[in-house]
Design an enzyme around this catalytic site. Structure first.
Site, short mmCIF file in Angstrom:
data_model
loop_
_atom_site.label_atom_id
_atom_site.label_comp_id
_atom_site.label_asym_id
_atom_site.label_seq_id
_atom_site.Cartn_x
_atom_site.Cartn_y
_atom_site.Cartn_z
N HIS A 142 12.98 6.14 -2.61
CA HIS A 142 11.53 6.35 -2.64
C HIS A 142 10.77 5.20 -1.96
O HIS A 142 9.54 5.13 -2.03
CB HIS A 142 11.10 6.47 -4.11
CG HIS A 142 9.74 7.01 -4.31
ND1 HIS A 142 8.75 6.33 -5.00
CD2 HIS A 142 9.17 8.19 -3.95
CE1 HIS A 142 7.66 7.05 -5.05
NE2 HIS A 142 7.87 8.19 -4.42
N ASP A 149 9.41 -6.90 14.47
CA ASP A 149 9.78 -8.18 15.07
C ASP A 149 10.15 -9.25 14.05
O ASP A 149 10.16 -10.45 14.37
CB ASP A 149 8.64 -8.71 15.96
CG ASP A 149 8.47 -7.89 17.24
OD1 ASP A 149 9.40 -7.12 17.57
OD2 ASP A 149 7.43 -8.01 17.89
N ASP A 317 -4.12 -9.17 -17.19
CA ASP A 317 -5.04 -10.27 -17.48
C ASP A 317 -5.73 -10.83 -16.24
O ASP A 317 -6.14 -12.00 -16.24
CB ASP A 317 -4.32 -11.40 -18.21
CG ASP A 317 -3.89 -11.02 -19.62
OD1 ASP A 317 -4.47 -10.06 -20.17
OD2 ASP A 317 -2.98 -11.67 -20.17
#
Length: 392
Positions: A142, A149, A317
């Protein structure tokens, strides 16, 4: 009676296939471990600017292009993408393209031959084979990674197709998150992609050295159906004030549900955003019982209805953010290959949090009113989805 017996026998055989396949998978799971490194990055939340930048970076490549996408559709966006790769290969730049066998089933023999004729090395990843065919049909790669490069990397939730720029009559605007990055992180993303290439082809290729640059700390988390649950639980457990989750599919394990319930009980403000419309059968209904449990404990739950919400994000947080390819569901936890990026940069996270809250303001609340008024079809599908959770 004979039909019922045949169905029962078939179900038992599939169950045995699944259990034995999972056992083999866990014995041979690919383990890629990375420490914190550095990068600079740009966030895209809409497909059009992301494609424009990606296509242009490939156009300017001079050394090597390595790309993996779970899903490459068969439309004008996909044709443009493949043409950019073919043009670059014709210039003599090595180009490798990897795509999931089921996710990119629309890449037919003619398209693959055209890629080969242009000089693009193309392979399918995760081709289902015997033994354990049923289990391997569930196992998908998935990931979405592009390396140009050895200097520029892309990772995130966007696949390739017009749906991802909002050109779908059903889903309209498509909300997703994708990173363009430079710095040492690029080599680690390259190692993940080339490990998938090795598994698909047997060809071992060294990742290009990336510039020793990058001003922000990041960590790449590459999982193969093992370890993601631990990472998510650790993030939930560290939350002290606020926890934000955005995902197209919310089907957690009881272990993760316990961590979320503990977070609510210690006073953490929990937000969960999922799409109102579903792009797969039963995934929305499978999440309703979990959302209801958390809502009863005080979680803020909303259905995104300004398009389709495909972003995968966790914000803890305002100090830590997780962006990548993994959904909050059983497939990403135990079946799929995924890659996520843990970000620690406060200004970036503040901006991401603001975008999350802006989207959350547009959601339809998951509450008693919504539950009372959900359709009979939704209620029936909830019952069916209980049996399908391992595959959702």
């Amino acid at each position: 009676m004979m039909v019922v017996l045949i169905i029962i026998i078939l179900f038992v055989l599939l169950l045995i296939d699944f259990k034995l396949g999972r056992r083999q998978h866990h014995r041979h799971a690919r383990k890629l471990s990375f420490e914190q490194t550095t990068a600079d990055y740009t966030l895209f939340k809409n497909g059009s600017p992301m494609y424009e930048k990606l296509f242009n970076d490939i156009y300017q490549a001079t050394t090597q292009v390595d790309v993996f996408f779970y899903l490459i559709d068969k439309d004008y966006i996909s044709r443009n993408f493949l043409q950019v790769l073919k043009n670059k290969a014709k210039e003599g730049v090595p180009v490798r393209l990897l795509a999931d066998r089921l996710g990119s089933y629309r890449l037919n023999k003619q398209i693959r031959q055209e890629l080969e004729d242009a000089g693009v090395e193309f392979r399918f990843a995760e081709v289902p084979t015997f033994p354990y065919l049923f289990y391997k049909l569930q196992r998908r790669n998935h990931r979405k990674i592009a390396i140009i490069d050895g200097e520029i990397g892309y990772v995130g939730g966007f696949n390739i197709g017009k749906n991802y720029i909002g050109q779908s009559s059903k889903f309209r605007d498509w909300r997703d998150y994708h990173l363009r990055c430079t710095g040492r992180m690029v080599k680690e993303l390259h190692e993940v992609m080339l490990d998938d290439w090795d598994l698909a082809t047997g060809e071992k290729i060294e990742a290009l050295e990336s510039p020793d640059t990058g001003s922000q700390n990041v960590r790449i988390v590459a999982t193969d159906g093992v370890g993601l649950e631990d990472e998510l639980k650790e993030m939930i457990d560290r939350a002290e004030q606020e926890l934000m989750i955005g995902t197209p599919y919310f089907i957690p394990t009881e272990r993760l549900m316990g961590a979320l319930e503990d977070a609510l009980q210690r006073g953490v403000e929990l937000y969960i955003m999922v799409p109102l419309k579903s792009d797969h059968p039963f995934v929305k209904e499978a999440g309703i019982p979990y959302l209801n449990r958390l809502y009863r404990l005080g979680a803020n739950v909303g259905f995104f209805d300004a398009g389709f919400y495909h972003a995968k994000v966790v914000i803890v947080d305002g100090q830590l953010a997780d962006l990548g390819t993994a959904n909050f569901d059983r497939r990403s936890l135990f079946l799929n290959k995924e890659v996520n990026t843990f970000i620690y940069e406060k200004p970036f996270i503040d901006n991401l949090r603001d975008m999350y809250l802006e989207d959350f303001e547009d959601t339809i609340p998951f509450d008693d009113h919504w539950l009372r008024n959900r359709s009979a079809g939704t209620r029936i599908n909830e019952k069916i989805a209980v049996l399908l959770r391992p595959f959702l």
